[in-house]
Scaffold this motif. Structure first.
Motif, short mmCIF file in Angstrom:
data_model
loop_
_atom_site.label_atom_id
_atom_site.label_comp_id
_atom_site.label_asym_id
_atom_site.label_seq_id
_atom_site.Cartn_x
_atom_site.Cartn_y
_atom_site.Cartn_z
N VAL A 98 -2.39 4.22 -11.11
CA VAL A 98 -1.86 3.85 -9.80
C VAL A 98 -0.56 3.05 -9.96
CG1 VAL A 98 -2.24 2.42 -7.76
CG2 VAL A 98 -4.05 3.93 -8.57
N ALA A 99 -0.55 2.08 -10.86
CA ALA A 99 0.62 1.23 -11.06
C ALA A 99 1.81 2.04 -11.57
CB ALA A 99 0.29 0.11 -12.03
N ALA A 100 1.56 2.89 -12.57
CA ALA A 100 2.66 3.70 -13.12
C ALA A 100 3.20 4.67 -12.07
CB ALA A 100 2.17 4.47 -14.34
N THR A 101 2.32 5.22 -11.25
CA THR A 101 2.77 6.13 -10.19
C THR A 101 3.62 5.40 -9.16
OG1 THR A 101 0.79 7.51 -10.47
CG2 THR A 101 2.01 7.76 -8.41
N LEU A 102 3.20 4.21 -8.76
CA LEU A 102 3.99 3.44 -7.80
C LEU A 102 5.37 3.12 -8.36
CD1 LEU A 102 1.29 0.93 -6.48
CD2 LEU A 102 2.29 2.86 -5.24
N GLY A 103 5.43 2.73 -9.62
CA GLY A 103 6.73 2.44 -10.25
C GLY A 103 7.60 3.67 -10.33
N ALA A 104 7.00 4.81 -10.67
CA ALA A 104 7.75 6.06 -10.75
C ALA A 104 8.29 6.48 -9.39
CB ALA A 104 6.86 7.17 -11.32
N VAL A 105 7.48 6.31 -8.35
CA VAL A 105 7.92 6.64 -6.99
C VAL A 105 9.11 5.76 -6.58
CG1 VAL A 105 7.25 6.48 -4.56
CG2 VAL A 105 5.75 7.61 -6.19
N ALA A 106 9.10 4.50 -7.00
CA ALA A 106 10.21 3.60 -6.67
C ALA A 106 11.51 4.12 -7.29
CB ALA A 106 9.91 2.19 -7.16
N ILE A 107 11.46 4.54 -8.56
CA ILE A 107 12.65 5.10 -9.21
C ILE A 107 13.09 6.39 -8.51
CG2 ILE A 107 13.57 6.09 -11.33
CD1 ILE A 107 11.71 4.29 -12.90
#
Length: 241
Positions: A98-107
């Motif tokens: 979940v955390a990695a996906t949220l960070g990727a979506v931000a980029i």
């Protein structure tokens, strides 16, 4: 170009510029803060905080991990191990994904907002790995999106950047990212879940475990499955010549 247009372009690019600046500063200032040694030294305090404030610890962990990914800071692998160490394989793996996906979506959103059309034109004239990924996404979005997540050779930042400027929808990007990083996240989270014994023995974790045949071969099988639609389309195109 008018002053208003120029100011508007700068404003649109601020998020991705900020990400780049923070990434450079983070690589210099935080490379020793988010390390295995730092985790080993602070493990008792982290476990005590988790035991006393589980919900807050989980929420803070996910938020910090997402920020690290979003700003391309060093320590993403350590955070994945920490997720397993603090929260075990489950829900640790879920928190990590979940955390990695949220960070990727931000980029993804920052790059699309700031460089979308202009970057797309540049990619059209590029070559090498970047052009191959772009062409593959153009041909079959779902397959290529899963493939670039499963193949370790594709840098995570690149896998976030390219889809943002070639017309991939946010929904497809988020879903393929979430599902595509699960295999690797589960492997490293499981390593993190066993860090108690590693700390007790005074050793360091074996991060090369993902290249063990019993782990690597299933991931390669998933890569082949993801690439199958692209391969079939290529073969049909050749038969049609």
């Amino acid at each position: 170009m008018t002053d208003t247009t120029h100011a508007s372009q700068i404003l649109r690019r601020l998020p991705i510029i900020l990400i780049g600046v923070v990434a450079v500063l983070g690589a210099f200032f935080f490379r020793d803060s988010l390390s295995f040694d730092a985790l080993a030294q602070n493990r008792e305090a982290l476990l005590a905080f988790r035991d006393s404030h589980y919900f807050l610890a989980a929420l803070g962990f996910v938020a910090l991990y997402a920020v690290i990914v979003a700003f391309s800071l060093p320590g993403a692998t350590i955070m994945t191990l920490t997720g397993g160490f603090l929260f075990s394989l489950f829900p640790g793996a879920l928190f990590n994904v979940v955390a990695a996906t949220l960070g990727a979506v931000a980029i993804f959103l920052a790059a699309r907002w700031g460089f979308g059309a202009q970057m797309a034109r540049r990619l059209e004239g590029s070559d090498g790995l970047v052009r191959k990924i772009k062409d593959g996404i153009d041909e079959n979005q779902w397959s290529m999106l899963f493939l670039i997540r499963l193949v370790p050779a594709v840098p995570f930042f690149l896998a976030n950047l390219i889809p943002s400027v070639v017309g991939v929808s946010l929904f497809r990007f988020a879903v393929s990212t979430f599902l595509g990083i699960i295999p690797g996240a589960v492997v490293y989270t499981s390593v993190g879940a066993g860090l108690g014994e590693v700390f007790a023995a005074g050793e360091t974790p074996d991060l090369g475990v993902i290249f063990e045949p019993h782990i690597l071969l299933p991931i390669l099988g998933l890569c082949l499955l993801a690439a199958l639609p692209v391969l079939l389309k290529t073969l049909r195109g050749k038969k049609g010549l």
